[in-house]
Enzyme design. Structure first.
Site, PDB file in Angstrom:
ATOM      1  N   GLU A 520       6.323  35.754  88.243  1.00  0.00           N
ATOM      2  CA  GLU A 520       6.515  36.836  87.265  1.00  0.00           C
ATOM      3  C   GLU A 520       6.051  36.429  85.867  1.00  0.00           C
ATOM      4  OE1 GLU A 520      10.339  38.759  87.462  1.00  0.00           O
ATOM      5  OE2 GLU A 520      10.018  39.372  89.525  1.00  0.00           O
TER       6      GLU A 520
HETATM    7  C1  LIG Z   1       6.591  31.122  95.200  1.00  0.00           C
HETATM    8  C2  LIG Z   1       5.721  32.157  94.603  1.00  0.00           C
HETATM    9  C3  LIG Z   1       5.959  33.495  94.877  1.00  0.00           C
HETATM   10  C4  LIG Z   1       5.112  34.475  94.382  1.00  0.00           C
HETATM   11  N1  LIG Z   1       5.280  35.784  94.742  1.00  0.00           N
HETATM   12  C5  LIG Z   1       4.329  36.689  94.395  1.00  0.00           C
HETATM   13  C6  LIG Z   1       4.369  38.012  94.902  1.00  0.00           C
HETATM   14  O1  LIG Z   1       5.280  38.383  95.641  1.00  0.00           O
HETATM   15  N2  LIG Z   1       3.384  38.864  94.565  1.00  0.00           N
HETATM   16  C7  LIG Z   1       2.363  38.496  93.750  1.00  0.00           C
HETATM   17  O2  LIG Z   1       1.492  39.300  93.484  1.00  0.00           O
HETATM   18  N3  LIG Z   1       2.303  37.245  93.230  1.00  0.00           N
HETATM   19  C8  LIG Z   1       3.248  36.335  93.536  1.00  0.00           C
HETATM   20  N4  LIG Z   1       3.186  35.060  93.036  1.00  0.00           N
HETATM   21  C9  LIG Z   1       2.114  34.724  92.121  1.00  0.00           C
HETATM   22  C10 LIG Z   1       2.578  34.342  90.736  1.00  0.00           C
HETATM   23  O3  LIG Z   1       2.899  35.473  89.999  1.00  0.00           O
HETATM   24  C11 LIG Z   1       1.427  33.524  90.143  1.00  0.00           C
HETATM   25  O4  LIG Z   1       1.544  32.255  90.726  1.00  0.00           O
HETATM   26  C12 LIG Z   1       1.452  33.422  88.670  1.00  0.00           C
HETATM   27  O5  LIG Z   1       1.092  34.636  88.112  1.00  0.00           O
HETATM   28  C13 LIG Z   1       0.525  32.327  88.125  1.00  0.00           C
HETATM   29  O6  LIG Z   1      -0.731  32.351  88.714  1.00  0.00           O
HETATM   30  P1  LIG Z   1      -1.368  30.976  89.283  1.00  0.00           P
HETATM   31  O7  LIG Z   1      -0.326  30.326  90.099  1.00  0.00           O
HETATM   32  O8  LIG Z   1      -2.643  31.291  89.902  1.00  0.00           O
HETATM   33  O9  LIG Z   1      -1.573  30.066  87.996  1.00  0.00           O
HETATM   34  P2  LIG Z   1      -2.837  30.080  87.033  1.00  0.00           P
HETATM   35  O10 LIG Z   1      -3.122  31.455  86.581  1.00  0.00           O
HETATM   36  O11 LIG Z   1      -3.931  29.313  87.668  1.00  0.00           O
HETATM   37  O12 LIG Z   1      -2.306  29.295  85.768  1.00  0.00           O
HETATM   38  C14 LIG Z   1      -2.207  27.854  85.723  1.00  0.00           C
HETATM   39  C15 LIG Z   1      -1.407  27.480  84.490  1.00  0.00           C
HETATM   40  O13 LIG Z   1      -2.103  27.908  83.308  1.00  0.00           O
HETATM   41  C16 LIG Z   1      -1.197  28.636  82.471  1.00  0.00           C
HETATM   42  N5  LIG Z   1      -1.933  29.653  81.730  1.00  0.00           N
HETATM   43  C17 LIG Z   1      -2.816  30.557  82.217  1.00  0.00           C
HETATM   44  N6  LIG Z   1      -3.297  31.307  81.218  1.00  0.00           N
HETATM   45  C18 LIG Z   1      -2.720  30.868  80.075  1.00  0.00           C
HETATM   46  C19 LIG Z   1      -2.805  31.236  78.696  1.00  0.00           C
HETATM   47  N7  LIG Z   1      -3.585  32.199  78.267  1.00  0.00           N
HETATM   48  N8  LIG Z   1      -2.046  30.576  77.822  1.00  0.00           N
HETATM   49  C20 LIG Z   1      -1.236  29.570  78.225  1.00  0.00           C
HETATM   50  N9  LIG Z   1      -1.110  29.183  79.496  1.00  0.00           N
HETATM   51  C21 LIG Z   1      -1.839  29.823  80.410  1.00  0.00           C
HETATM   52  C22 LIG Z   1      -0.186  29.237  83.437  1.00  0.00           C
HETATM   53  O14 LIG Z   1       1.008  29.537  82.758  1.00  0.00           O
HETATM   54  C23 LIG Z   1      -0.043  28.139  84.454  1.00  0.00           C
HETATM   55  O15 LIG Z   1       0.901  27.220  83.989  1.00  0.00           O
HETATM   56  C24 LIG Z   1       4.040  34.090  93.519  1.00  0.00           C
HETATM   57  C25 LIG Z   1       3.843  32.750  93.216  1.00  0.00           C
HETATM   58  C26 LIG Z   1       4.658  31.786  93.749  1.00  0.00           C
HETATM   59  C27 LIG Z   1       4.393  30.355  93.422  1.00  0.00           C
END
Ligand SMILES: Cc1cc2nc3c(=O)[nH]c(=O)nc-3n(C[C@H](O)[C@H](O)[C@H](O)COP(=O)(O)OP(=O)(O)OC[C@H]3O[C@@H](n4cnc5c(N)ncnc54)[C@H](O)[C@@H]3O)c2cc1C
Length: 843
Positions: A520
């Site tokens: 989220e």
């Molecule tokens: C257990 C789990 C359950 C989930 N359930 C769902 C679900 O039901 N439905 C769904 O659609 N998604 C779901 N997600 C997805 C979740 O919302 C994403 O993992 C999340 O949005 C982050 O995306 P990413 O993991 O690809 O990280 P990335 O986008 O690759 O980011 C990597 C890091 O960079 C940081 N970052 C990125 N951009 C910036 C910025 N501009 N400034 C500062 N920091 C930044 C992020 O905070 C993160 O720490 C789930 C994820 C997990 C792990």
């Protein structure tokens, strides 16, 4: 006291300085003008009052020369500013031109995120003079009898059937009876209206249910949170067509359908608006007929409940290249409900999130053809997907993760307080060592803060708010505080927290912490980009008004509104600079507080920080403009200051909501001191990193004229706070209310409480054995069972007392012991190579 002395010294020094240009009378004049600015009068009232003051000052003997001349020029300028037509053509119009050039461009998705939700107490904190009545008048959140019965009935029943070791290590899933209960008893229907067969719970009740489940099983809590959060039910509730609601909501409420919501994919995580998944409007065959529908191609991952879902809420970008719908070709982000068994969908494989095996997995779709009425809200809502998501997130983000994390933190405090009482080293319960007390106090203070944030904000939602900026603040801070509480609980438990097995009640909660941090809106993104980035524009009393007015296509109306906002803004900034300086100088001692007593000072300090924060925000926005968005370190720190003020306000309101119990005052003090100290440090960090050093110096003079005066909670306070949870006290009960702590064989929370109470009751007996037995040499055994036998033999304790002590020792050691395994019991029989070969292709 020190504050008063410094203020007096400053006054005396100022009086001495002004004797060179007219004496004490000048000082009085300046003080009167500052007071007017502090009181934040309108421009006209300020000008009239200034005129009278200047006339009095001049006749009372103001020094002649440049000083007096300057004041008359200033007065003339003020009168001119009151002539709006003149002001508009001389100042506002030229300024507006420059402003428009500087105004950073805003994408449609950014605008929709900004406009989502409502502005509540967060908006007050941006004013520099928050009106406490707006917060304090709100009714405390309460459970209805029906909601309470749900917590005491089905929720208790669910918790009883959950065994986290069995779930995480042996089954890698919830047991079938738990799934059945979740689906059929309304756990997935908390937000569905009663007319569709749902529970229609208040936000507060919804939060309490999740917190309770989470105190028992992180796996079950994750599974239960999703259908009630952003997903099909919530989207259908608000945007679905009647036909969609009538079909899906009763089925979701009965558990006939299990939903999931699929937004994230391998190429779009944090930047979710950039999803490459497409839905192309085209003709195709559906149930034997040719219709206009959508051909979907998508690759999603991390989707909670996906492996068991029967219906997928799917976000994709919709295009109509052949203009079959007659409008734009790029329609934008759209959300549809797709049944699992639709041809072309690959679903069912699982991810394995940090050893906490809630259902989560990928979904792929290739050339999946569906009718247009699968779009939530029908074609009328095509392209509105992003707005729908951010609007619903402003409520959902306040509930799911803050509730789950708070429930787990409460369980952590409950267990750790008891464990620190029953676990002795160096002949002393470990919770009595100062170093351990400090850590327990931090757990208590943070958990109180988390609970205050989640419950008061849930109450606001029940009062009709959709607090989008607080939702981001809660998401970030509550999960970060939860991480700290989890770490602290592990430290206090030592090896007991580390050895996995059925007896370990901490480790799975500890392991799963990064999930709450990531979902989220991952925390780094939320802190650096969202809280302040959204808050500064959304909550500021003038910025959004200025931006909207500047972009108004009706030029005359736009200039008029921009003019009002601009001059309101200038007065606001000057007033906040003055307020910040005066309150910092006096340590907010003369600031009005809405309550009397020990907490009054905290209200005053929050007002002081509000003024300093509002002033710093204006300087930053004025001088850095769009560059501020790139300077994430600065906006993150401003967001922290805002969050600290918000959470401190929640703590004070929560204390009042609970009837202002005096016993909790040390915890309230710990929480407020911690937040105010943190606010100070972050504001200081902002000034240290502000690129324009001259401006930073001016700001520092107005914000911290006495230096950094707030300190972190001290050791004596920590001692008082820790004592509240290492014994059975009403404060411990209140803080941890709502967790699953029934006394039964498989519930460590109940058993720990029982052992802690026994420890308190038997302490005099243990002391007797030490004093009359060990010290006199009558008792020589090294362990407690031996000592009890010898004490009985020596007549130090009676048979009954010895039996009670043996019972206590057995119960305590049962809790302190850890598991061990035969080598062959560990490891799995899985065939990793075969599994890899069977993996489907992922785009
Ligand atoms: C257990 C789990 C359950 C989930 N359930 C769902 C679900 O039901 N439905 C769904 O659609 N998604 C779901 N997600 C997805 C979740 O919302 C994403 O993992 C999340 O949005 C982050 O995306 P990413 O993991 O690809 O990280 P990335 O986008 O690759 O980011 C990597 C890091 O960079 C940081 N970052 C990125 N951009 C910036 C910025 N501009 N400034 C500062 N920091 C930044 C992020 O905070 C993160 O720490 C789930 C994820 C997990 C792990």
């Amino acid at each position: 006291m020190i504050g008063a002395i410094i203020a007096l010294l400053v006054v005396v020094a100022a009086a001495y300085a002004v004797t060179q240009i007219g004496g004490v009378i000048t000082l009085l004049f300046v003080a009167a003008v500052l007071f007017l600015a502090y009181r934040r009068l309108s421009l006209l009232v300020f000008t009239v009052t200034f005129t009278v003051l200047l006339a009095l000052y001049t006749t009372a003997g103001a020094p002649a020369g440049i000083w007096k001349g300057l004041l008359w020029v200033l007065l003339a300028g003020l009168w001119l500013l009151n002539l709006r037509p003149l002001r508009k053509s001389l100042i506002t119009r030229p300024f507006l031109g420059a402003y428009l050039r500087l105004l950073p461009s805003m994408s449609q998705t950014e605008r929709e995120a900004l406009e989502a939700g409502t502005v509540w107490w967060d908006g007050e904190l941006f004013t520099g003079a928050p009106q406490w009545q707006k917060l304090l008048a709100a009714r405390p959140p309460r459970l209805s009898p029906e909601e309470q019965a749900f917590l005491d009935g089905p929720c208790e029943e669910l918790c009883r059937m959950l065994d986290e070791w069995h779930i995480t290590h042996e089954r890698a899933d919830l047991p079938p009876e738990a799934w059945q209960l979740l689906k059929t008893r309304g756990f997935f229907a908390m937000i569905i209206p009663k007319k569709y067969g749902g529970m229609e719970f208040s936000a507060y009740a919804h939060s309490c249910v999740l917190a309770k489940i989470s105190s028992r099983s992180p796996t079950a809590a994750s599974n239960a949170a999703v259908p009630n959060s952003l997903g099909p039910a919530e989207l259908l509730n608000h945007y679905g067509t009647e036909a969609q609601k009538n079909y899906y909501l009763p089925r979701l409420a009965r558990g006939d359908e299990v939903p999931c919501f699929a937004l994230t994919g391998p190429r779009a995580g944090s930047d979710a608006a950039s999803i490459p998944d497409t839905g192309i409007v085209c003709r195709g065959m559906w149930q034997g007929e040719e219709i206009v529908g959508l051909r979907l191609n998508f690759s999603k991952r991390y989707i909670t409940l996906a492996p068991v879902a029967t219906v997928i809420g799917l976000a994709f970008r919709m295009f109509d290249p052949d203009k079959l719908l007659g409008g734009k070709t790029d329609i934008g982000i759209t959300v549809a409900l797709i049944p699992r068994n639709t041809p072309g969908i690959t679903i069912g494989r699982r991810h394995f999130p940090l050893n906490v095996p809630f259902q989560n997995g990928p979904i792929q779709g290739r050339d999946v053809f569906v009718p247009l009425d699968f779009i939530i809200g029908g074609t009328a809502m095509a392209g509105s997907g992003w707005r729908m998501l951010v609007e619903q997130l402003s409520v959902g983000r306040c509930i799911s993760l803050p509730s789950n994390t708070t429930g787990a933190a409460k369980a952590g405090v409950w267990a750790t307080g008891a464990y620190a009482r029953i676990r002795s080293q160096f002949n002393t319960p470990v919770g009595r060592f100062e170093g351990v007390e400090t850590v327990i106090a931090r757990m208590v203070g943070l958990t109180y803060t988390m609970d205050a944030g989640r419950s008061v904000t849930a109450g606001a939602i029940d009062g009709g708010e959709k607090p989008s900026v607080p939702s981001a603040m809660l998401k970030y801070h509550v999960t970060e505080m939860g991480r700290q509480v989890g770490n602290d609980a592990m430290d206090v438990h030592g090896g007991k927290g580390i050895m996995l097995g059925p007896r370990n009640y901490l480790a799975r909660g500890y392991q799963v912490t990064p999930v709450a941090i990531t979902v989220e809106g991952a925390n780094l993104l939320t802190r650096n980009l969202i809280i302040f980035g959204q808050g500064a524009i959304r909550c500021h009393p003038f910025v959004l008004r200025e931006m909207t007015a500047a972009r108004d296509p009706d030029r005359a109306k736009g200039v008029d509104e921009f003019d009002r906002a601009l001059f309101g803004h200038i007065g606001f900034t000057i007033s906040n600079a003055v307020r910040s300086f005066i309150m910092a100088l006096t340590h907010a001692r003369f600031t009005r507080a809405p309550v009397a007593g020990e907490t009054a000072r905290f209200y005053q300090h929050i007002v002081r920080f509000s003024a300093s924060f509002a002033f710093a925000v204006d300087v930053a926005m004025l001088t850095l403009s769009g560059y501020l968005k790139k300077k994430e370190g600065l906006s993150a720190r401003l967001g922290d200051v805002l969050s600290c003020m918000y959470l401190a306000s929640m703590v004070l309101k929560h204390h009042l909501n609970q009837g202002a119990p005096e016993e909790d005052l040390p915890v309230v003090e710990w929480a407020c001191r911690n937040l105010l100290y943190h606010a100070q440090e972050q504001l200081h960090g902002f000034l240290r990193n502000f690129p324009n050093r001259a401006l930073a110096a001016v700001m520092r003079g107005l914000i911290f004229p006495r230096g950094l005066v707030y300190s972190a909670p001290g050791d004596r306070l920590a001692h008082r706070v820790a004592a509240l949870v290492t014994a059975s006290t009403p404060a411990r009960e209140r803080l941890c209310a709502g967790i699953y702590r029934t006394l039964e064989p498989n519930n460590p929370l109940g058993l720990l409480e029982e052992a802690m109470v026994l420890a308190e009751q038997l302490e005099p007996l243990l002391k007797r054995i030490r004093v009359e037995g060990v010290k006199t040499g009558k008792v020589t055994a090294l362990d407690l069972p031996g000592q009890i036998s010898q004490a009985l033999g020596a007549g130090i304790v009676s048979e009954t007392e010895a039996a009670a002590l043996r019972d206590y020792d057995r119960k305590t050691m049962d809790l302190i012991n850890v598991d061990d395994f035969a080598s062959e019991e560990l490891g799995t029989q899985a065939q990793p190579i075969a599994a890899a070969q069977s993996r489907p292709h992922v785009a």
